[in-house]
Design a protein around this motif. Structure first.
Motif, short mmCIF file in Angstrom:
data_model
loop_
_atom_site.label_atom_id
_atom_site.label_comp_id
_atom_site.label_asym_id
_atom_site.label_seq_id
_atom_site.Cartn_x
_atom_site.Cartn_y
_atom_site.Cartn_z
N VAL A 174 0.85 -1.19 0.00
CA VAL A 174 0.00 0.00 0.00
C VAL A 174 0.89 1.25 0.00
O VAL A 174 1.81 1.37 0.81
N LYS A 175 0.60 2.18 -0.92
CA LYS A 175 1.41 3.39 -1.03
C LYS A 175 0.53 4.60 -1.29
O LYS A 175 -0.54 4.49 -1.89
N LEU A 176 1.02 5.76 -0.85
CA LEU A 176 0.38 7.03 -1.15
C LEU A 176 1.07 7.64 -2.36
O LEU A 176 2.30 7.79 -2.37
N GLN A 182 4.93 9.97 -9.59
CA GLN A 182 5.02 8.91 -8.58
C GLN A 182 4.26 7.67 -9.03
O GLN A 182 4.68 6.55 -8.75
N MET A 183 3.13 7.88 -9.71
CA MET A 183 2.35 6.73 -10.19
C MET A 183 3.20 5.88 -11.12
O MET A 183 3.26 4.65 -11.00
N ILE A 184 3.89 6.52 -12.06
CA ILE A 184 4.73 5.79 -13.00
C ILE A 184 5.87 5.09 -12.25
O ILE A 184 6.19 3.93 -12.50
N HIS A 185 6.46 5.80 -11.28
CA HIS A 185 7.59 5.24 -10.52
C HIS A 185 7.17 3.98 -9.76
O HIS A 185 7.87 2.96 -9.80
N PHE A 186 6.02 4.04 -9.08
CA PHE A 186 5.59 2.90 -8.26
C PHE A 186 5.04 1.75 -9.10
O PHE A 186 5.16 0.59 -8.73
N MET A 187 4.43 2.08 -10.23
CA MET A 187 3.72 1.06 -11.00
C MET A 187 4.56 0.41 -12.10
O MET A 187 4.17 -0.62 -12.64
N LYS A 188 5.71 0.99 -12.43
CA LYS A 188 6.43 0.51 -13.61
C LYS A 188 6.87 -0.94 -13.50
O LYS A 188 6.98 -1.63 -14.52
#
Length: 405
Positions: A174-176, A182-188
């Motif tokens: 779980v992340k904020l 940040q979406m691209i960084h966390f989801m890549k």
């Protein structure tokens, strides 16, 4: 099935100590399939099948990366070849594994929610839509499989958003996320290949409601404060689960509102037995529904302590007879449970003499940094004395730890 026909229970999942203690006090023979097979579990259970075997250096496997529901199913089948199992009780770990639950139900009846009920209530889109149709507050959410879907969801919902795995538990993953970068960084490294939930971030107090139900009606027992991301107890993840305080200290009108929405959700989905409803109480004191845990919860021992009831008895009674307990308006005390995580790769000293500890590893075990080490239970006449007692006990355990060589 009648309660008198049940003698041998199979208890399966993560976090079994409170559930096994409750079942033993209720007079049942209890056989377990557990991840770690801790010292105190072996003391009280009639038999323990351990899923995660220690390494040659006594290092324990990582729950965060090595949890596998299939291995629990193998253990359940093995236990059932040696003992007659009359019924099964579920702890956490299988909320999003309905096929495993179907296979478990072939061994013996699962007392509580059946696999199809799990499938419905844990289907995120189905759950979100129906809770919204009930007129209850639920954060706007989307389930995504591709990066472009995640980016579109972030823009549609509006940053900041929470991202989390569809099938996660305990706050894992779980992340904020504050913006598209940040979406691209966390989801890549996650998409495509996994399903993720993108959810509006609701600031507020994380809480849960412990509910007993019979498939038609529901009674909320307690509203509980959730302890999330407590770094001083080794929890390194911002939204990682760190324990709970029962009951939540809040205005009576807020408590009643939380109980009301939880009862409405549990009754609507036809849930049975002990269920938990995770909520966030927003800054304007409104409860927002996050998810339902359709099985026993980590609050079990604390709820029993403050209400003076046996939750396994209450659960079985509600499932088999439909009888629900009367609501207890004023709990007798406060009870804190802190989950302590290893602050570094730790060699475990002898902790067997500490009466407030649960989930006690065997002396000499090695626990990897960030993995669960033990739990502390402490009750007090008010919230602060309860939490302070658990906090001091946790600090004492931390001081005893030595780095593993």
């Amino acid at each position: 099935m009648r309660a008198a026909e049940i003698r041998n229970l199979l208890v399966i999942g993560v976090d079994l100590i409170p559930l096994v203690k409750s079942a033993k006090k209720a007079g049942y023979n209890v056989y377990c399939v557990d991840f770690f097979g801790d010292y105190d579990l072996n003391l009280i259970a009639d038999g323990v099948y351990v899923v995660a075997k220690p390494g040659k250096d006594h290092s324990l496997p990582r729950l965060s990366s090595e949890f596998d529901p299939e291995k629990f199913l193998e253990g359940a089948r093995e236990v059932s070849t040696r003992k007659r199992i009359d019924a099964i009780l579920l702890s956490s770990g299988f909320d999003d594994s309905p096929r495993i639950l179907e296979d478990l139900s072939k061994i013996s009846e699962i007392l509580g929610n059946d696999p199809e009920t799990f499938r419905k209530v844990r289907n995120k889109e189905f759950f979100f839509r129906n809770v919204e149709n009930l007129g209850l507050k639920i954060p706007e959410s989307c389930v995504v499989k591709e990066m472009d879907e995640a980016l579109q969801a972030g823009e549609k919902i509006g940053y900041p958003v929470i991202i989390k795995p569809v099938d996660g538990f305990g706050g894992f993953g779980v992340k904020l996320v504050r913006d598209s970068g940040q979406m691209i960084h966390f989801m890549k490294d996650i998409l495509p290949g996994s399903e993720m939930v993108i959810q509006r971030y609701v600031p507020g107090i994380p809480a849960s409601v412990s509910v007993i139900s019979n498939g038609r009606e529901a009674t909320a027992l307690t509203v509980n404060e959730q302890l999330i991301g407590l770094k001083r107890f080794g929890q390194k993840k911002r939204f990682g689960f760190s324990g709970n305080i029962v009951p939540l200290e809040a205005a009576e009108c807020v408590i009643e509102k939380c109980k009301e929405v939880a009862e409405k959700v549990v009754a609507f989905f036809g849930l049975k037995g002990s269920n938990g409803v995770d909520i966030v109480i927003s800054e304007d004191c409104e409860p927002w529904i996050i998810e339902v845990n359709p099985r026993f919860q980590s609050t079990l021992e604390c709820v029993e302590t403050v209400l003076g009831i046996n939750l396994v008895d209450t659960h079985i009674n509600s499932c088999l007879t439909g009888n629900l307990p009367e609501e207890i308006d004023h709990p007798s005390c406060f009870c804190t449970r802190i989950i302590l995580y290893a602050p570094f790769r730790s060699s475990i000293p002898d902790l067997r003499c500490y009466s407030h500890l649960r989930d006690i590893p065997y002396p000499g075990a090695i626990i990897e940094e960030g993995e669960p080490l033990c739990s502390i239970i402490w009750s007090g006449s008010n919230r602060d004395s309860s939490f302070l007692g658990a906090e001091k006990a946790a600090d004492k355990i931390i001081r005893l730890l030595k780095p593993a060589i």
